[in-house]
Design a protein around this motif. Structure first.
Motif, PDB file in Angstrom:
ATOM      1  N   UNK A 154       0.856  -1.188   0.000  1.00 21.39           N
ATOM      2  CA  UNK A 154       0.000   0.000   0.000  1.00 21.39           C
ATOM      3  C   UNK A 154       0.890   1.235   0.000  1.00 21.39           C
ATOM      4  N   UNK A 155       0.893   1.976  -1.100  1.00 22.19           N
ATOM      5  CA  UNK A 155       1.570   3.263  -1.164  1.00 22.19           C
ATOM      6  C   UNK A 155       0.519   4.301  -1.531  1.00 22.19           C
ATOM      7  N   UNK A 156       0.345   5.283  -0.668  1.00 24.54           N
ATOM      8  CA  UNK A 156      -0.658   6.317  -0.886  1.00 24.54           C
ATOM      9  C   UNK A 156       0.068   7.631  -1.060  1.00 24.54           C
ATOM     10  N   UNK A 157      -0.121   8.262  -2.213  1.00 22.71           N
ATOM     11  CA  UNK A 157       0.584   9.505  -2.494  1.00 22.71           C
ATOM     12  C   UNK A 157      -0.096  10.238  -3.641  1.00 22.71           C
ATOM     13  N   UNK A 158      -0.153  11.564  -3.580  1.00 25.85           N
ATOM     14  CA  UNK A 158      -0.713  12.352  -4.690  1.00 25.85           C
ATOM     15  C   UNK A 158       0.335  12.549  -5.780  1.00 25.85           C
ATOM     16  N   UNK A 159       0.559  11.507  -6.570  1.00 25.97           N
ATOM     17  CA  UNK A 159       1.682  11.497  -7.505  1.00 25.97           C
ATOM     18  C   UNK A 159       1.392  12.199  -8.827  1.00 25.97           C
ATOM     19  N   UNK A 160       0.177  12.711  -9.009  1.00 28.81           N
ATOM     20  CA  UNK A 160      -0.135  13.452 -10.233  1.00 28.81           C
ATOM     21  C   UNK A 160      -0.382  14.927  -9.902  1.00 28.81           C
ATOM     22  N   UNK A 161      -1.431  15.218  -9.160  1.00 32.37           N
ATOM     23  CA  UNK A 161      -1.762  16.614  -8.835  1.00 32.37           C
ATOM     24  C   UNK A 161      -0.700  17.231  -7.930  1.00 32.37           C
ATOM     25  N   UNK A 162      -0.183  16.448  -6.984  1.00 34.46           N
ATOM     26  CA  UNK A 162       0.998  16.809  -6.184  1.00 34.46           C
ATOM     27  C   UNK A 162       0.787  18.037  -5.315  1.00 34.46           C
ATOM     28  N   UNK A 163      -0.208  17.981  -4.441  1.00 35.30           N
ATOM     29  CA  UNK A 163      -0.446  19.072  -3.494  1.00 35.30           C
ATOM     30  C   UNK A 163       0.279  18.789  -2.192  1.00 35.30           C
ATOM     31  N   UNK A 164       1.053  19.752  -1.718  1.00 34.23           N
ATOM     32  CA  UNK A 164       1.843  19.560  -0.501  1.00 34.23           C
ATOM     33  C   UNK A 164       0.945  19.520   0.734  1.00 34.23           C
ATOM     34  N   UNK A 165       1.435  18.817   1.755  1.00 31.92           N
ATOM     35  CA  UNK A 165       0.742  18.773   3.030  1.00 31.92           C
ATOM     36  C   UNK A 165      -0.197  17.603   3.186  1.00 31.92           C
ATOM     37  N   UNK A 166      -0.155  16.655   2.275  1.00 28.93           N
ATOM     38  CA  UNK A 166      -1.121  15.563   2.236  1.00 28.93           C
ATOM     39  C   UNK A 166      -0.904  14.516   3.322  1.00 28.93           C
ATOM     40  N   UNK A 167       0.339  14.133   3.584  1.00 28.81           N
ATOM     41  CA  UNK A 167       0.607  12.853   4.227  1.00 28.81           C
ATOM     42  C   UNK A 167       0.220  12.761   5.698  1.00 28.81           C
ATOM     43  N   UNK A 168       0.413  13.804   6.482  1.00 27.88           N
ATOM     44  CA  UNK A 168       0.130  13.687   7.917  1.00 27.88           C
ATOM     45  C   UNK A 168      -1.369  13.561   8.186  1.00 27.88           C
ATOM     46  N   UNK A 169      -2.238  14.428   7.628  1.00 27.31           N
ATOM     47  CA  UNK A 169      -3.669  14.174   7.813  1.00 27.31           C
ATOM     48  C   UNK A 169      -4.122  12.859   7.184  1.00 27.31           C
ATOM     49  N   UNK A 170      -3.466  12.448   6.099  1.00 25.89           N
ATOM     50  CA  UNK A 170      -3.830  11.173   5.464  1.00 25.89           C
ATOM     51  C   UNK A 170      -3.633  10.008   6.415  1.00 25.89           C
ATOM     52  N   UNK A 171      -2.629  10.086   7.297  1.00 30.18           N
ATOM     53  CA  UNK A 171      -2.377   8.994   8.240  1.00 30.18           C
ATOM     54  C   UNK A 171      -3.561   8.778   9.168  1.00 30.18           C
ATOM     55  N   UNK A 172      -4.259   9.867   9.529  1.00 25.75           N
ATOM     56  CA  UNK A 172      -5.442   9.713  10.372  1.00 25.75           C
ATOM     57  C   UNK A 172      -6.541   8.982   9.613  1.00 25.75           C
ATOM     58  N   UNK A 173      -6.747   9.335   8.351  1.00 27.27           N
ATOM     59  CA  UNK A 173      -7.764   8.659   7.548  1.00 27.27           C
ATOM     60  C   UNK A 173      -7.510   7.174   7.417  1.00 27.27           C
ATOM     61  N   UNK A 174      -6.241   6.796   7.227  1.00 29.14           N
ATOM     62  CA  UNK A 174      -5.892   5.377   7.116  1.00 29.14           C
ATOM     63  C   UNK A 174      -6.139   4.668   8.445  1.00 29.14           C
ATOM     64  N   UNK A 175      -5.759   5.325   9.539  1.00 28.19           N
ATOM     65  CA  UNK A 175      -5.893   4.691  10.852  1.00 28.19           C
ATOM     66  C   UNK A 175      -7.350   4.412  11.211  1.00 28.19           C
ATOM     67  N   UNK A 176      -8.220   5.407  11.048  1.00 30.60           N
ATOM     68  CA  UNK A 176      -9.588   5.241  11.559  1.00 30.60           C
ATOM     69  C   UNK A 176     -10.420   4.303  10.697  1.00 30.60           C
ATOM     70  N   UNK A 177     -10.010   4.058   9.460  1.00 33.35           N
ATOM     71  CA  UNK A 177     -10.784   3.162   8.600  1.00 33.35           C
ATOM     72  C   UNK A 177     -10.190   1.764   8.484  1.00 33.35           C
ATOM     73  N   UNK A 178      -8.920   1.594   8.835  1.00 29.90           N
ATOM     74  CA  UNK A 178      -8.299   0.267   8.715  1.00 29.90           C
ATOM     75  C   UNK A 178      -7.682  -0.232  10.010  1.00 29.90           C
ATOM     76  N   UNK A 179      -7.345   0.693  10.915  1.00 28.48           N
ATOM     77  CA  UNK A 179      -6.617   0.310  12.112  1.00 28.48           C
ATOM     78  C   UNK A 179      -5.148   0.044  11.875  1.00 28.48           C
ATOM     79  N   UNK A 180      -4.676   0.244  10.637  1.00 27.99           N
ATOM     80  CA  UNK A 180      -3.284  -0.041  10.307  1.00 27.99           C
ATOM     81  C   UNK A 180      -2.375   1.100  10.758  1.00 27.99           C
ATOM     82  N   UNK A 181      -1.180   0.733  11.123  1.00 27.60           N
ATOM     83  CA  UNK A 181      -0.164   1.718  11.481  1.00 27.60           C
ATOM     84  C   UNK A 181       0.666   2.021  10.239  1.00 27.60           C
ATOM     85  N   UNK A 182       0.739   3.262   9.866  1.00 25.91           N
ATOM     86  CA  UNK A 182       1.415   3.633   8.623  1.00 25.91           C
ATOM     87  C   UNK A 182       2.775   4.255   8.904  1.00 25.91           C
ATOM     88  N   UNK A 183       3.601   4.274   7.863  1.00 26.61           N
ATOM     89  CA  UNK A 183       4.846   5.040   7.865  1.00 26.61           C
ATOM     90  C   UNK A 183       4.630   6.241   6.955  1.00 26.61           C
TER      91      UNK A 183
END
Length: 536
Positions: free
Chosen positions: A389-418
């Motif tokens: 699982x690699x989650x990244x805005x690799x086309x539109x490329x808007x900065x600031x995505x990853x830290x709030x994205x970690x919350x979305x992954x956690x609350x819907x999957x329970x997975x711990x992300x890097x």
């Protein structure tokens, strides 16, 4: 039926698992009703773009719609950029936006948070959503709500649902269960026949896999078809985690000529079959022969264009399954195996080295660990992670995505992300660490600190405004509830990562001190992209 109950029932039917948002005056009555209902948890963030990034990541990893709830005008319009990213990268988001009640409109005075006029919110968001509905008529609202959610699910794009403040006071008609549409037989036969003919005449075909394969659940069918036909698979940058990297037919990700193996496959192929590829300048501007011409077939979910006709309502998964059932003979192996990569952490100390160290650590773990990357140097470094699982805005490329994205992954999957994030992106949304801690998320955040906007400097080295101010990221992260570490070489990074991995109950931030050396991959990409622009 109460509106909040109808809304929750419909969202859950489309497998939405959470609401992300920020309380605001036009949605307060609805929030109170949703709180009483209690069936969908509501997760708050500090800023509207972060709300969308969290919902976006949840939708990407779950491959199903997720919802954001924002107030009228000041809330929804502040989220436009993040919604635009979801739109072009085909992420199914339900944007629930507040709207004034009719009695407020009837006062005939300007309403706070409105822009040019009352409909400005809808017009602006029409540019970044697939469908817009306003639920201001109780006799039609149920059908409009269903239409919007169905559109979100079937197009994998954001939709806008405007909810007047007084919508909770009306009674609504419940709806029958949703039934997903089937690909029309005539369209399936037409496209299947065309592909069968093209495959018969090809000797060196390649599957070029795009993000729609992942968004619409077609990955397994594509993998099975490639294996049956012995056709190599290359992915686009955005879709690099769509195909299992240990699949026998997987041959890497193509971005440019520096991906020598993938580039050679595409260059030598006599039939490139696009499967849900978004053709972008970052991937294909300099390679028109990979996206146009007699050797290229572009297949998309929904509408697909053949040389002299269109095919409608195409389902990529169903199409691949139909081709599988034909039991076509496999092609003889015309391609070399994927060259093995070599890793030597002592060659350099940059973002690429760090990601390779992470990959080495995770490869020995049994747990599924999503990697969430922001844009910039860390995005290109993330190519060196062999994660499922690699989650990244690799086309539109808007900065600031990853830290709030970690919350979305956690609350819907329970997975711990890097999480991979640069110092510039951290300054944008790093404060969302406190919300991650508040809701029990414990990602390992790798903060690349080179004291500049490195991506910008890579494209314009002559600029003098790319430096960032000195910031004590350690103390800041600690104040937000994180456990912090610092690393300036491979040995100290390994020690920090091992300590963070062993403590899954807390959020950890590892600040990686980097010098002026950026990843070779970003340097090559920036140089090639700049040369292409100058050549025009």
């Amino acid at each position: 039926m109460k509106f909040a109950d109808l809304l929750v029932q419909e969202l859950k039917q489309f497998e939405c698992e959470a609401l992300f948002g920020i309380p605001g005056d036009f949605i307060l009555p609805l929030l109170c009703e949703l709180q009483d209902n209690g069936a969908l948890p509501f997760y708050t963030l500090n800023h509207e773009p972060s709300v969308i990034y969290a919902a976006d990541a949840a939708a990407r990893i779950r491959q199903r719609p997720q919802a954001a709830l924002l107030t009228y005008g000041a809330g929804a319009l502040n989220a436009v950029n993040a919604i635009a990213q979801a739109y072009v990268e085909r992420v199914p988001l339900v944007i629930l936006a507040g709207f004034p009640a009719q009695q407020e409109i009837d006062r005939n005075v300007a309403i706070h948070h409105q822009a040019k006029d009352l409909d400005s919110q809808r017009r602006i968001l029409s540019e970044v959503t697939e469908l817009q509905v306003r639920l201001n008529n109780p006799t039609t609202a149920s059908g409009q709500l269903r239409a919007a959610l169905q559109c979100c699910r079937e197009t994998s794009r954001p939709v806008l649902i405007e909810i007047p403040r007084d919508a909770i006071n009306f009674c609504y008609v419940p709806l029958p269960p949703y039934e997903a549409p089937q690909m029309p037989e005539r369209e399936a036969v037409k496209l299947e026949s065309y592909l069968f003919q093209r495959l018969q005449h090809a000797r060196q075909p390649v599957f070029l896999v795009g993000i729609e394969v992942q968004r619409f659940g077609a990955a397994q069918a594509v993998e099975d078809l490639a294996l049956q036909l012995n056709i190599p698979i290359v992915t686009s940058f955005l879709a690099r985690a769509s195909i299992s990297h240990d699949h026998p037919c997987y041959h890497g990700t193509f971005i440019d000529e520096s991906d020598t193996h993938a580039y050679q496959l595409l260059q030598e192929s006599d039939l490139i079959i696009h499967l849900g590829v978004i053709v972008t300048d970052s991937n294909f501007a300099a390679y028109p022969n990979f996206v146009r011409g007699d050797a290229v077939v572009q297949l998309h979910q929904g509408t697909t264009y053949l040389p002299h006709e269109r095919c409608y309502d195409i389902d990529l998964q169903a199409l691949c399954l139909r081709l599988l059932s034909q039991h076509l003979p496999p092609y003889s192996t015309w391609f070399e195996p994927t060259p093995a990569s070599e890793f030597d952490p002592h060659l350099a100390w940059n973002s690429t080295t760090v990601v390779e160290l992470i990959d080495a650590q995770l490869s020995s773990q049994d747990a599924c660990v999503p990697i969430i990357s922001d844009v910039g140097d860390c995005l290109f470094a993330s190519l060196h992670a062999d994660a499922s699982h690699v989650i990244a805005p690799a086309y539109y490329a808007s900065m600031g995505y990853s830290i709030p994205a970690a919350l979305g992954v956690h609350v819907t999957t329970g997975l711990r992300s890097v999480v991979l994030v640069g110092d510039g992106a951290f300054l944008m949304t790093g404060l969302e660490l406190c919300q991650a801690v508040h809701f029990g998320a414990s990602p390992i955040v790798i903060l690349f600190n080179n004291r500049r906007w490195d991506m910008i400097e890579a494209f314009a080295p002559e600029l003098i405004c790319t430096s960032l101010p000195e910031c004590d990221f350690q103390r800041l992260s600690q104040a937000l509830g994180a456990v912090t570490h610092q690393a300036n070489d491979a040995k100290s990074f390994d020690a920090a990562f091992n300590a963070a991995w062993a403590d899954s109950s807390k959020l950890h931030v590892i600040e990686v001190q980097l010098g002026r050396e950026r990843s070779a991959r970003l340097t090559r990409f920036a140089d090639a992209f700049t040369q292409r622009l100058c050549a025009r």
